[in-house]
Structure formats: C-alpha cells, structure tokens
Write a protein that holds these residues in place. Sequence first.
Motif, PDB file in Angstrom:
ATOM      1  N   ARG A 185       0.823  -1.202   0.000  1.00  0.00           N
ATOM      2  CA  ARG A 185       0.000   0.000   0.000  1.00  0.00           C
ATOM      3  C   ARG A 185       0.853   1.246   0.000  1.00  0.00           C
ATOM      4  N   ALA A 186       1.933   1.251   0.788  1.00  0.00           N
ATOM      5  CA  ALA A 186       2.821   2.413   0.814  1.00  0.00           C
ATOM      6  C   ALA A 186       3.470   2.610  -0.549  1.00  0.00           C
ATOM      7  N   GLY A 187       3.864   1.496  -1.176  1.00  0.00           N
ATOM      8  CA  GLY A 187       4.465   1.597  -2.496  1.00  0.00           C
ATOM      9  C   GLY A 187       3.503   2.146  -3.520  1.00  0.00           C
ATOM     10  N   ASP A 188       2.234   1.724  -3.449  1.00  0.00           N
ATOM     11  CA  ASP A 188       1.218   2.239  -4.361  1.00  0.00           C
ATOM     12  C   ASP A 188       1.031   3.736  -4.166  1.00  0.00           C
ATOM     13  N   ARG A 189       1.072   4.188  -2.928  1.00  0.00           N
ATOM     14  CA  ARG A 189       0.884   5.608  -2.635  1.00  0.00           C
ATOM     15  C   ARG A 189       2.015   6.432  -3.241  1.00  0.00           C
ATOM     16  N   VAL A 190       3.240   5.951  -3.092  1.00  0.00           N
ATOM     17  CA  VAL A 190       4.391   6.666  -3.656  1.00  0.00           C
ATOM     18  C   VAL A 190       4.331   6.665  -5.175  1.00  0.00           C
ATOM     19  N   ASP A 191       3.916   5.556  -5.764  1.00  0.00           N
ATOM     20  CA  ASP A 191       3.856   5.438  -7.220  1.00  0.00           C
ATOM     21  C   ASP A 191       2.897   6.456  -7.833  1.00  0.00           C
ATOM     22  N   ARG A 192       1.813   6.767  -7.151  1.00  0.00           N
ATOM     23  CA  ARG A 192       0.852   7.687  -7.748  1.00  0.00           C
ATOM     24  C   ARG A 192       1.118   9.150  -7.389  1.00  0.00           C
ATOM     25  N   MET A 193       2.136   9.410  -6.570  1.00  0.00           N
ATOM     26  CA  MET A 193       2.524  10.792  -6.286  1.00  0.00           C
ATOM     27  C   MET A 193       3.086  11.452  -7.537  1.00  0.00           C
ATOM     28  N   LEU A 251       2.422  22.373 -10.888  1.00  0.00           N
ATOM     29  CA  LEU A 251       2.199  22.799 -12.272  1.00  0.00           C
ATOM     30  C   LEU A 251       2.108  21.621 -13.237  1.00  0.00           C
ATOM     31  N   LEU A 252       3.061  20.697 -13.147  1.00  0.00           N
ATOM     32  CA  LEU A 252       3.119  19.606 -14.113  1.00  0.00           C
ATOM     33  C   LEU A 252       1.935  18.654 -13.995  1.00  0.00           C
ATOM     34  N   VAL A 253       1.567  18.311 -12.767  1.00  0.00           N
ATOM     35  CA  VAL A 253       0.437  17.391 -12.592  1.00  0.00           C
ATOM     36  C   VAL A 253      -0.875  18.074 -12.962  1.00  0.00           C
ATOM     37  N   ASN A 254      -0.978  19.377 -12.737  1.00  0.00           N
ATOM     38  CA  ASN A 254      -2.170  20.112 -13.162  1.00  0.00           C
ATOM     39  C   ASN A 254      -2.299  20.091 -14.683  1.00  0.00           C
ATOM     40  N   PRO A 273      -9.348  10.510 -10.744  1.00  0.00           N
ATOM     41  CA  PRO A 273      -9.516  10.790  -9.314  1.00  0.00           C
ATOM     42  C   PRO A 273      -8.257  10.521  -8.504  1.00  0.00           C
ATOM     43  N   LYS A 274      -7.398   9.609  -8.961  1.00  0.00           N
ATOM     44  CA  LYS A 274      -6.161   9.338  -8.230  1.00  0.00           C
ATOM     45  C   LYS A 274      -5.158  10.471  -8.368  1.00  0.00           C
ATOM     46  N   ARG A 275      -5.216  11.162  -9.494  1.00  0.00           N
ATOM     47  CA  ARG A 275      -4.276  12.251  -9.733  1.00  0.00           C
ATOM     48  C   ARG A 275      -4.746  13.561  -9.125  1.00  0.00           C
ATOM     49  N   PHE A 276      -6.073  13.697  -8.944  1.00  0.00           N
ATOM     50  CA  PHE A 276      -6.623  14.972  -8.495  1.00  0.00           C
ATOM     51  C   PHE A 276      -6.001  15.512  -7.203  1.00  0.00           C
ATOM     52  N   PRO A 277      -5.813  14.694  -6.145  1.00  0.00           N
ATOM     53  CA  PRO A 277      -5.242  15.260  -4.911  1.00  0.00           C
ATOM     54  C   PRO A 277      -3.895  15.943  -5.120  1.00  0.00           C
ATOM     55  N   TYR A 278      -3.147  15.478  -6.106  1.00  0.00           N
ATOM     56  CA  TYR A 278      -1.807  16.026  -6.319  1.00  0.00           C
ATOM     57  C   TYR A 278      -1.805  17.294  -7.164  1.00  0.00           C
ATOM     58  N   THR A 279      -3.006  17.760  -7.548  1.00  0.00           N
ATOM     59  CA  THR A 279      -3.091  19.059  -8.206  1.00  0.00           C
ATOM     60  C   THR A 279      -2.999  20.197  -7.200  1.00  0.00           C
ATOM     61  N   SER A 280      -3.084  19.881  -5.923  1.00  0.00           N
ATOM     62  CA  SER A 280      -2.972  20.897  -4.873  1.00  0.00           C
ATOM     63  C   SER A 280      -1.505  21.154  -4.547  1.00  0.00           C
TER      64      SER A 280
END
Length: 211
Positions: free
Chosen positions: A2-10, A46-49, A66-73
Amino acid sequence: ARAGDRVDRMDRSCQLALVAALGAYEQSGLTSERTAVVFGSAYASLLVNQRFFEKIVSRGARFADPKRFPYTSPNVAGGEVAIALKLRGPNVSLTSGWHSGLSALITASDFLALGHADAAIVVAADAVGPVLVDGLRAEGLLSVAPAEAGAAIVVETERSARDRGATLLGRLCGAGEAFGTGALSALLDGAAILQPRLIYADSVSHAFQMA
C-alpha cells in the motif's frame, strides 16, 4: 504494498520532497510529533495540473483521474511528508517564486519563535517537465537546461537541540524578506539588531529581494 502504491501515484515534485525530508529527518534523530513541515516550491503542482486538465479538455470532465486529483494541490507534498513521518505540527506550503525554499525557512523560524512547534522540516522541491521548460524558454528565463531536485533541512530551537543531545551544525542569526530596493535597504539596516534564535546549517543573516 500500500505504501508503495501511494508513492507510485505521487507526482514527481512530491516524490522528490518526500525523499529529501525522510533523509533529513532520519539524520536529525528527531522524535517529537510537534515538528512542523514547511514546503517551498517555485512551480509546485504545475506539471500534474497540466496532465490532469489536459485529459479533461481532450476527453471530457467525466474522464478526470480521481487518483491524480489530490496532487493538483500545491500543499500535498507537505501533507505527504507529515503522513509518512507521523508529524502533528503546523504544515504550510509556499509558492513564492524562485526563493520559495528560503521563504519556507523564514516561516519555519517564525513557527519555532512563536512556540508553535519544537522543530521544523524545511523542504524545497521542483520537478522538470516539457510544459515548464517551454514556459521558461518563452519568458527568456532559460539559459541552461534545468534540473529537478529536492532538498531538506531540520531546524529547531537551540534549547531543544541541546536537551536531546543533538549535534549543533550552526545558527540562523536572522532572516527576512523584502520587495523592492527600498524595503531591502530597510531590512538590511535592521539586521544588526537580530539575535541568534535557531539552529541552521550556516551562521549568517539572510535578506532576500524579489524584483
């Protein structure tokens, strides 16, 4: 897993910030949950947005990731650092241009001086991508190929460091920011009255100017 999955989608800047913060925290030997996290980034998310909204424009809003959305902040990197290290101190992200990392240091020093935290992890990170390179080139700000990086330091009050037997690397004697030459001159004139307050990796006073 789970931790690895979280880092992968950052996003990349978040990954850079996390790696830098983990290294600084481990080296410092800190254990207090009352540790602040202050993140500084010139371009933040900027890049993820760009990638997030590119998909919306090309395929429609219902295809937003939806997985990428949190990282637009822009504040998500600091949040990920606090989650990974189980920290409960203040958490702030700054995007004030190319000196955002130094602004983060000033903010961390204020948290400590006001007693809001026992220590602070100051993190700066920026990732590189085509949209950023193209933008810098269009503005005439690109003279060499940019590189991405993440860096972090730990600051704390001298009393806190001595009480836990930490090695003192240096002192931050003062810090400030100014806008315009007049404000900068006033800041420098007042620098002589600043007293040493915080641990930092160099014994200097900082004054910054953003034209």
